[in-house]
Design a protein around this motif. Sequence first.
Motif, PDB file in Angstrom:
ATOM      1  N   ASN A  33      41.793  49.051  33.945  1.00  0.00           N
ATOM      2  CA  ASN A  33      42.853  48.872  34.933  1.00  0.00           C
ATOM      3  C   ASN A  33      42.977  47.407  35.345  1.00  0.00           C
ATOM      4  O   ASN A  33      44.079  46.877  35.424  1.00  0.00           O
ATOM      5  CB  ASN A  33      42.579  49.743  36.157  1.00  0.00           C
ATOM      6  N   LEU A  34      41.867  46.765  35.592  1.00  0.00           N
ATOM      7  CA  LEU A  34      41.901  45.378  36.057  1.00  0.00           C
ATOM      8  C   LEU A  34      42.354  44.412  34.973  1.00  0.00           C
ATOM      9  O   LEU A  34      43.216  43.562  35.215  1.00  0.00           O
ATOM     10  CB  LEU A  34      40.526  44.974  36.607  1.00  0.00           C
ATOM     11  N   ILE A  35      41.809  44.550  33.769  1.00  0.00           N
ATOM     12  CA  ILE A  35      42.179  43.578  32.738  1.00  0.00           C
ATOM     13  C   ILE A  35      43.553  43.873  32.135  1.00  0.00           C
ATOM     14  O   ILE A  35      44.108  43.030  31.448  1.00  0.00           O
ATOM     15  CB  ILE A  35      41.096  43.397  31.649  1.00  0.00           C
ATOM     16  N   LYS A  36      44.091  45.030  32.449  1.00  0.00           N
ATOM     17  CA  LYS A  36      45.489  45.304  32.081  1.00  0.00           C
ATOM     18  C   LYS A  36      46.401  44.340  32.845  1.00  0.00           C
ATOM     19  O   LYS A  36      47.432  43.907  32.347  1.00  0.00           O
ATOM     20  CB  LYS A  36      45.830  46.750  32.427  1.00  0.00           C
ATOM     21  N   TYR A  47      32.595  40.684  40.914  1.00  0.00           N
ATOM     22  CA  TYR A  47      33.060  40.374  42.265  1.00  0.00           C
ATOM     23  C   TYR A  47      34.065  41.409  42.759  1.00  0.00           C
ATOM     24  O   TYR A  47      33.932  41.946  43.858  1.00  0.00           O
ATOM     25  CB  TYR A  47      33.680  38.971  42.270  1.00  0.00           C
ATOM     26  N   ILE A  48      35.044  41.717  41.952  1.00  0.00           N
ATOM     27  CA  ILE A  48      36.108  42.640  42.350  1.00  0.00           C
ATOM     28  C   ILE A  48      35.596  44.076  42.460  1.00  0.00           C
ATOM     29  O   ILE A  48      35.911  44.787  43.414  1.00  0.00           O
ATOM     30  CB  ILE A  48      37.296  42.553  41.364  1.00  0.00           C
ATOM     31  N   MET A  49      34.776  44.491  41.496  1.00  0.00           N
ATOM     32  CA  MET A  49      34.296  45.872  41.462  1.00  0.00           C
ATOM     33  C   MET A  49      33.031  46.088  42.291  1.00  0.00           C
ATOM     34  O   MET A  49      32.606  47.222  42.474  1.00  0.00           O
ATOM     35  CB  MET A  49      34.039  46.282  40.012  1.00  0.00           C
ATOM     36  N   TYR A  80      38.232  38.729  29.148  1.00  0.00           N
ATOM     37  CA  TYR A  80      38.520  39.960  28.424  1.00  0.00           C
ATOM     38  C   TYR A  80      39.966  40.374  28.611  1.00  0.00           C
ATOM     39  O   TYR A  80      40.555  40.183  29.667  1.00  0.00           O
ATOM     40  CB  TYR A  80      37.570  41.072  28.895  1.00  0.00           C
ATOM     41  N   GLN A  81      40.499  40.945  27.527  1.00  0.00           N
ATOM     42  CA  GLN A  81      41.869  41.457  27.554  1.00  0.00           C
ATOM     43  C   GLN A  81      41.956  42.717  26.712  1.00  0.00           C
ATOM     44  O   GLN A  81      41.102  42.980  25.857  1.00  0.00           O
ATOM     45  CB  GLN A  81      42.855  40.401  27.099  1.00  0.00           C
ATOM     46  N   LYS A 113      41.735  44.555  45.781  1.00  0.00           N
ATOM     47  CA  LYS A 113      40.718  43.493  45.681  1.00  0.00           C
ATOM     48  C   LYS A 113      41.137  42.439  44.670  1.00  0.00           C
ATOM     49  O   LYS A 113      40.894  41.249  44.878  1.00  0.00           O
ATOM     50  CB  LYS A 113      39.362  44.081  45.300  1.00  0.00           C
ATOM     51  N   LEU A 114      41.763  42.862  43.569  1.00  0.00           N
ATOM     52  CA  LEU A 114      42.236  41.911  42.565  1.00  0.00           C
ATOM     53  C   LEU A 114      43.299  41.004  43.175  1.00  0.00           C
ATOM     54  O   LEU A 114      43.251  39.779  42.998  1.00  0.00           O
ATOM     55  CB  LEU A 114      42.793  42.635  41.341  1.00  0.00           C
TER      56      LEU A 114
END
Length: 128
Positions: A33-36, A47-49, A80-81, A113-114
């Motif tokens: 979800n985040l790297i999307k 940090y975010i998680m 990462y992607q 958070k992101l």
Amino acid sequence: MSVIEYNHMEGEYMDLLKIIKALSHQNRLRILNLIKQQDLCVCELEYIMDVNQSNASRHLTKLKEAEIIYGKRKAQWVYYQINKRLLDKHKFLKEIIDNELKNIELVNEDNKKLKKYINSNLSCEDLT
């Protein structure tokens, strides 16, 4: 069916199993979800998680082994992607990442958070 055709089918089946197994943990779904939304390095994910480096790295490894993500080195960090070719090949994966994850409360918290992290102007250098 020839041996070559059978081996190809067997390889496709094993790849699919690897992908499904890689999706079987909450933290790996959170990472996707985040790297999307943005390329992130391990320290940013930590940090975010709010997870430790070992935990984040272990889950990144599982996603890389399934070829769902890949990393690109920038200086001493690896960002990462998502592997868009794999998403094109397996539409169910794109559906999960784009639509199903938004129904999970923890994922929505990660999104907040992101955004806060992005607006903070912090970088990997600040986090390490």
